[in-house]
Design a protein around this motif. Structure first.
Motif, short mmCIF file in Angstrom:
data_model
loop_
_atom_site.label_atom_id
_atom_site.label_comp_id
_atom_site.label_asym_id
_atom_site.label_seq_id
_atom_site.Cartn_x
_atom_site.Cartn_y
_atom_site.Cartn_z
N TYR A 39 -3.94 -8.67 -12.41
CA TYR A 39 -4.84 -8.81 -11.27
C TYR A 39 -5.88 -7.69 -11.31
CZ TYR A 39 -1.17 -11.61 -8.91
OH TYR A 39 -0.23 -12.55 -8.57
N GLN A 40 -6.93 -7.88 -10.53
CA GLN A 40 -7.85 -6.78 -10.26
C GLN A 40 -7.04 -5.68 -9.56
OE1 GLN A 40 -11.26 -6.99 -7.24
NE2 GLN A 40 -12.20 -7.73 -9.12
N LYS A 41 -7.24 -4.43 -9.93
CA LYS A 41 -6.39 -3.34 -9.42
C LYS A 41 -6.38 -3.28 -7.89
CE LYS A 41 -5.54 1.64 -9.70
NZ LYS A 41 -5.59 1.87 -8.24
N GLU A 42 -7.52 -3.46 -7.27
CA GLU A 42 -7.59 -3.38 -5.81
C GLU A 42 -6.69 -4.43 -5.16
OE1 GLU A 42 -10.79 -3.91 -2.16
OE2 GLU A 42 -11.51 -4.00 -4.22
N PHE A 43 -6.71 -5.65 -5.73
CA PHE A 43 -5.87 -6.73 -5.21
C PHE A 43 -4.40 -6.38 -5.42
CE2 PHE A 43 -3.61 -10.75 -5.42
CZ PHE A 43 -4.17 -11.48 -4.37
N ALA A 44 -4.07 -5.89 -6.59
CA ALA A 44 -2.68 -5.51 -6.90
C ALA A 44 -2.18 -4.42 -5.95
CB ALA A 44 -2.58 -5.05 -8.35
N ASP A 45 -3.05 -3.46 -5.63
CA ASP A 45 -2.68 -2.39 -4.70
C ASP A 45 -2.36 -2.96 -3.32
OD1 ASP A 45 -3.06 -0.52 -6.68
OD2 ASP A 45 -5.02 0.14 -5.98
N ARG A 46 -3.13 -3.96 -2.91
CA ARG A 46 -2.89 -4.58 -1.60
C ARG A 46 -1.62 -5.44 -1.59
NH1 ARG A 46 -6.22 -8.21 0.14
NH2 ARG A 46 -7.65 -8.40 -1.62
N MET A 47 -1.26 -5.98 -2.74
CA MET A 47 -0.03 -6.77 -2.84
C MET A 47 1.18 -5.92 -2.46
SD MET A 47 -0.59 -8.81 -6.42
CE MET A 47 0.87 -9.85 -6.34
N ASN A 48 1.12 -4.65 -2.82
CA ASN A 48 2.26 -3.75 -2.63
C ASN A 48 1.94 -2.64 -1.63
OD1 ASN A 48 4.91 -3.26 -3.22
ND2 ASN A 48 4.53 -2.13 -5.10
N GLY A 49 0.99 -2.91 -0.73
CA GLY A 49 0.55 -1.90 0.23
C GLY A 49 1.67 -1.46 1.16
N LYS A 50 1.78 -0.16 1.37
CA LYS A 50 2.81 0.39 2.25
C LYS A 50 2.30 0.47 3.68
CE LYS A 50 5.29 0.89 -1.40
NZ LYS A 50 6.10 -0.30 -1.76
N ASP A 88 9.55 -9.39 -4.63
CA ASP A 88 9.46 -7.96 -4.94
C ASP A 88 8.28 -7.78 -5.89
OD1 ASP A 88 11.65 -6.76 -3.55
OD2 ASP A 88 13.01 -7.77 -4.95
N VAL A 89 7.42 -6.82 -5.56
CA VAL A 89 6.21 -6.57 -6.35
C VAL A 89 6.35 -5.22 -7.02
CG1 VAL A 89 3.69 -6.35 -6.26
CG2 VAL A 89 4.86 -7.84 -4.62
N LYS A 90 6.18 -5.19 -8.34
CA LYS A 90 6.33 -3.94 -9.09
C LYS A 90 5.13 -3.72 -10.01
CE LYS A 90 9.48 -1.69 -12.41
NZ LYS A 90 10.66 -1.91 -13.27
N PHE A 91 4.49 -2.57 -9.87
CA PHE A 91 3.38 -2.21 -10.76
C PHE A 91 3.95 -1.85 -12.13
CE2 PHE A 91 1.08 1.33 -12.73
CZ PHE A 91 -0.17 0.74 -12.93
N LEU A 92 3.33 -2.37 -13.20
CA LEU A 92 3.80 -2.11 -14.56
C LEU A 92 2.85 -1.23 -15.37
CD1 LEU A 92 5.17 -5.66 -15.46
CD2 LEU A 92 6.50 -3.65 -14.78
#
Length: 300
Positions: free
Chosen positions: A146-157, A175-179
């Protein structure tokens, strides 16, 4: 990674595009991976076996597709662009690869055949609808770019600027995990932003406790939760009571007084509900939003 290896994939990609007179369109999300090191990492993350049927969205000219096919039982590749689809089809025929099912359709609209894993460098403009479509299906694992900004929002705290409607919607589903991060130089044409490779694993939370009482989370609960989440995150910095009132049409209310009356009734009846309504949307956990939704459901 040696420069030679990287250039090898880059050269192969450019050659195929030049031979077919293809000029990639960034606006259509046509950013092709040319970094062989990252390609190998993505394949490794997928933990493929000869039992796996892999779904790939937006295969392009087959950069990931062919490597996936070498490691899996079958690949189902869905490509909307008819010209690119035909290039890939001819390439597979030329290379004698017969365990790839190609589908020339819009992935957001088409019915998916059965699969158990997903591996894709997704066209960024369909990131949200295609991700939620994935989660309507049963699968073991997804490795997605994904685009990084979108990925960050997927797992936003909760409480951070990345916390969003997307984070809250995904919370009960996966469960969303950054790789790994992928730089613009790993693609042609180079996008203006970084990308992220994410692992998605479906999860199934069936119940939630509210004041010691157990409530089921089923399709109906999640449908109501979806409406409440949408309404709340229209006004993420407002108190949730005001956010709901301002976005009342999203939860089925036209009349402001009617919704205020319902909220007042629930506040008087349940101190926890009152407490949740005073909290700002950005500080409400997904569990708290689900509580709000369950307490509201008989009135929506």
């Amino acid at each position: 990674m040696s420069e030679k290896t990287k250039l090898s994939l880059a050269k192969e990609t450019k050659q195929i595009l030049q031979e077919n007179g293809i000029i990639l369109n960034k606006n259509l999300g046509q950013n092709y991976l040319i970094d062989d090191f990252k390609r190998k990492k993505i394949i490794k993350y997928a933990k493929l076996s000869k039992e796996d049927i892999v779904l790939e969205i937006g295969p392009g000219i087959g950069t990931l597709t062919i490597e996936l096919a070498k490691n899996a039982k079958k690949v189902i590749a869905i490509e909307q662009d008819a010209t690119i689809f035909n290039i890939l089809k001819k390439r597979l025929e030329r290379e004698g690869i017969d365990n790839i099912e190609l589908i020339n359709e819009d992935a957001v609209k088409v019915d998916f055949p059965e699969f158990n894993k997903i591996v894709s460098n997704l066209p960024y403009q369909i990131s949200s609808p295609i991700s939620f479509k994935f989660l309507k299906h049963k699968f073991d694992l997804a490795i997605l770019m994904y685009q990084k900004e979108f990925a960050d929002r997927m797992n936003g705290k909760v409480g951070t600027k990345q916390y969003s409607r997307l984070s809250a919607m995904l919370y009960f589903k996966a469960d969303v995990k950054f790789l790994t991060k992928v730089s613009p130089e790993s693609f042609i044409p180079s996008p203006k932003v970084d990308s992220s490779v994410i692992q998605l694993k479906p999860k199934d939370i069936k119940t939630i406790k509210i004041d010691g009482e157990e409530f089921k989370i089923n399709d109906e609960s999640y449908k109501i939760y979806s409406k409440v989440v949408k309404a709340l995150f229209q006004h993420r910095n407002k108190k949730s009571k005001n956010a709901l009132i301002d976005s009342r049409h999203m939860i089925g209310f036209k009349d402001k007084k009617e919704l205020k009356s319902v909220l007042k009734h629930l506040e008087d009846k349940n101190p926890k509900f009152k407490e949740l309504l005073l909290e700002r949307t950005i500080n409400l956990s997904p569990e708290s939003i689900m509580e709000l939704s369950i307490l509201l459901k008989d009135h929506l």
